[in-house]
Motif scaffolding. Structure first.
Motif, short mmCIF file in Angstrom:
data_model
loop_
_atom_site.label_atom_id
_atom_site.label_comp_id
_atom_site.label_asym_id
_atom_site.label_seq_id
_atom_site.Cartn_x
_atom_site.Cartn_y
_atom_site.Cartn_z
N VAL A 79 3.50 -14.66 -15.74
CA VAL A 79 2.79 -13.92 -16.78
C VAL A 79 1.34 -13.59 -16.42
O VAL A 79 0.75 -12.72 -17.05
CB VAL A 79 2.81 -14.67 -18.15
N VAL A 80 0.76 -14.27 -15.45
CA VAL A 80 -0.63 -14.00 -15.08
C VAL A 80 -0.74 -13.93 -13.56
O VAL A 80 0.17 -14.29 -12.82
CB VAL A 80 -1.61 -15.07 -15.62
N GLU A 126 -18.92 -5.87 3.23
CA GLU A 126 -18.59 -7.27 3.54
C GLU A 126 -17.17 -7.49 4.03
O GLU A 126 -16.92 -8.43 4.77
CB GLU A 126 -18.82 -8.13 2.30
N ASN A 127 -16.22 -6.67 3.61
CA ASN A 127 -14.81 -6.94 3.87
C ASN A 127 -14.12 -5.74 4.51
O ASN A 127 -14.44 -4.59 4.19
CB ASN A 127 -14.08 -7.26 2.55
N GLU A 128 -13.14 -6.03 5.34
CA GLU A 128 -12.28 -4.98 5.88
C GLU A 128 -11.24 -4.61 4.84
O GLU A 128 -11.01 -5.36 3.88
CB GLU A 128 -11.60 -5.46 7.18
N SER A 129 -10.56 -3.52 5.04
CA SER A 129 -9.51 -3.08 4.13
C SER A 129 -8.35 -4.07 4.09
O SER A 129 -8.05 -4.73 5.10
CB SER A 129 -8.97 -1.71 4.56
N CYS A 130 -7.73 -4.18 2.93
CA CYS A 130 -6.50 -4.95 2.80
C CYS A 130 -5.65 -4.33 1.69
O CYS A 130 -6.15 -3.54 0.88
CB CYS A 130 -6.77 -6.42 2.54
N PHE A 131 -4.38 -4.64 1.70
CA PHE A 131 -3.45 -4.16 0.69
C PHE A 131 -3.01 -5.35 -0.15
O PHE A 131 -2.56 -6.35 0.39
CB PHE A 131 -2.21 -3.53 1.33
N VAL A 132 -3.12 -5.23 -1.46
CA VAL A 132 -2.60 -6.25 -2.37
C VAL A 132 -1.18 -5.82 -2.73
O VAL A 132 -0.96 -4.68 -3.17
CB VAL A 132 -3.48 -6.38 -3.63
N MET A 133 -0.24 -6.72 -2.51
CA MET A 133 1.16 -6.40 -2.74
C MET A 133 1.79 -7.45 -3.64
O MET A 133 1.16 -8.46 -3.95
CB MET A 133 1.90 -6.32 -1.40
N GLN A 134 3.02 -7.19 -4.06
CA GLN A 134 3.79 -8.15 -4.84
C GLN A 134 5.15 -8.32 -4.19
O GLN A 134 5.75 -7.34 -3.73
CB GLN A 134 3.95 -7.68 -6.27
N ASP A 135 5.64 -9.57 -4.16
CA ASP A 135 6.95 -9.82 -3.59
C ASP A 135 8.04 -9.40 -4.58
O ASP A 135 7.75 -8.77 -5.61
CB ASP A 135 7.09 -11.28 -3.12
N VAL A 136 9.28 -9.74 -4.31
CA VAL A 136 10.40 -9.28 -5.12
C VAL A 136 10.41 -9.83 -6.54
O VAL A 136 11.16 -9.34 -7.38
CB VAL A 136 11.76 -9.59 -4.42
N GLU A 137 9.57 -10.84 -6.83
CA GLU A 137 9.45 -11.35 -8.19
C GLU A 137 8.04 -11.17 -8.77
O GLU A 137 7.71 -11.76 -9.77
CB GLU A 137 9.89 -12.81 -8.27
N GLY A 138 7.21 -10.38 -8.09
CA GLY A 138 5.91 -10.07 -8.64
C GLY A 138 4.78 -11.00 -8.20
O GLY A 138 3.66 -10.88 -8.70
N ASN A 139 5.05 -11.94 -7.29
CA ASN A 139 3.98 -12.81 -6.78
C ASN A 139 3.07 -12.01 -5.87
O ASN A 139 3.54 -11.36 -4.93
CB ASN A 139 4.58 -14.00 -6.02
N GLU A 140 1.77 -12.09 -6.12
CA GLU A 140 0.81 -11.33 -5.31
C GLU A 140 0.64 -11.94 -3.93
O GLU A 140 0.70 -13.15 -3.76
CB GLU A 140 -0.57 -11.28 -5.99
N PHE A 141 0.43 -11.07 -2.95
CA PHE A 141 0.05 -11.47 -1.61
C PHE A 141 -0.73 -10.33 -1.01
O PHE A 141 -0.71 -9.22 -1.53
CB PHE A 141 1.25 -11.88 -0.75
N CYS A 142 -1.49 -10.60 0.03
CA CYS A 142 -2.29 -9.57 0.68
C CYS A 142 -1.80 -9.30 2.08
O CYS A 142 -1.43 -10.22 2.80
CB CYS A 142 -3.75 -9.98 0.75
N LEU A 143 -1.82 -8.03 2.46
CA LEU A 143 -1.71 -7.66 3.87
C LEU A 143 -3.12 -7.56 4.35
O LEU A 143 -3.92 -6.78 3.82
CB LEU A 143 -0.99 -6.31 4.04
N ASP A 144 -3.45 -8.34 5.34
CA ASP A 144 -4.83 -8.45 5.81
C ASP A 144 -4.88 -8.08 7.28
O ASP A 144 -4.05 -8.47 8.06
CB ASP A 144 -5.26 -9.90 5.58
#
Length: 144
Positions: A79-80, A126-144
């Motif tokens: 939920v969050v 300060e930061n390089e580009s990254c992609f924020v993604m979600q797995d098959v159940e919506g859990n966030e992860f980053c491609l860094d």
């Protein structure tokens, strides 16, 4: 000096095997063999009571270098935003357009596996580009 401990990363989810197999594809991990005496995980799960069947699953780094990932079924949905997430180190050391191209190619591969792109964060002071993604159940992860 304190002893270094190994860690396991645990995910709460609705479908442990589905999520574990997704992460195997993302990370190059593998499903561990079934318990001794069983030819397959299906054979093992068939011996469990119905409420325990498929209640957990795991995947591991075949080299032993990375942490084991453990997936456990929980009744509630997500939920969050995650308080902890994985960064999948895809474009380490790359910058600019070259970095974005590598991130995009990996993003496309993961979307084909069932992930979704949530947000593209472009480089700043300060930061390089990254992609924020979600797995098959919506859990966030980053491609860094």
């Amino acid at each position: 000096m304190p002893e270094i401990k190994q860690v396991q990363i645990t995910f709460d989810c609705a479908e442990p095997e589905r999520v574990a197999r997704f992460w195997c594809e993302v990370l190059g991990y593998e499903v561990p063999p079934p318990p001794k005496g069983f030819d397959s995980w299906a054979d093992f799960w068939a011996t469990e009571p119905p409420e325990r069947r498929g209640a957990s699953f795991a995947c591991q780094d075949p080299t032993g270098a990375g942490p084991r990932l453990y997936f456990q079924r929980v009744p509630e949905g997500k939920v969050v935003k995650n308080r902890v997430h994985l960064d999948v180190r895809t474009a380490t050391g790359l910058v600019g357009e070259e970095r974005l191209a590598v991130l995009q190619a990996e993003c496309d591969r993961l979307v084909a596996l069932g992930a979704s792109l949530f947000q593209v964060l472009l480089a700043d002071e300060e930061n390089e580009s990254c992609f924020v993604m979600q797995d098959v159940e919506g859990n966030e992860f980053c491609l860094d």
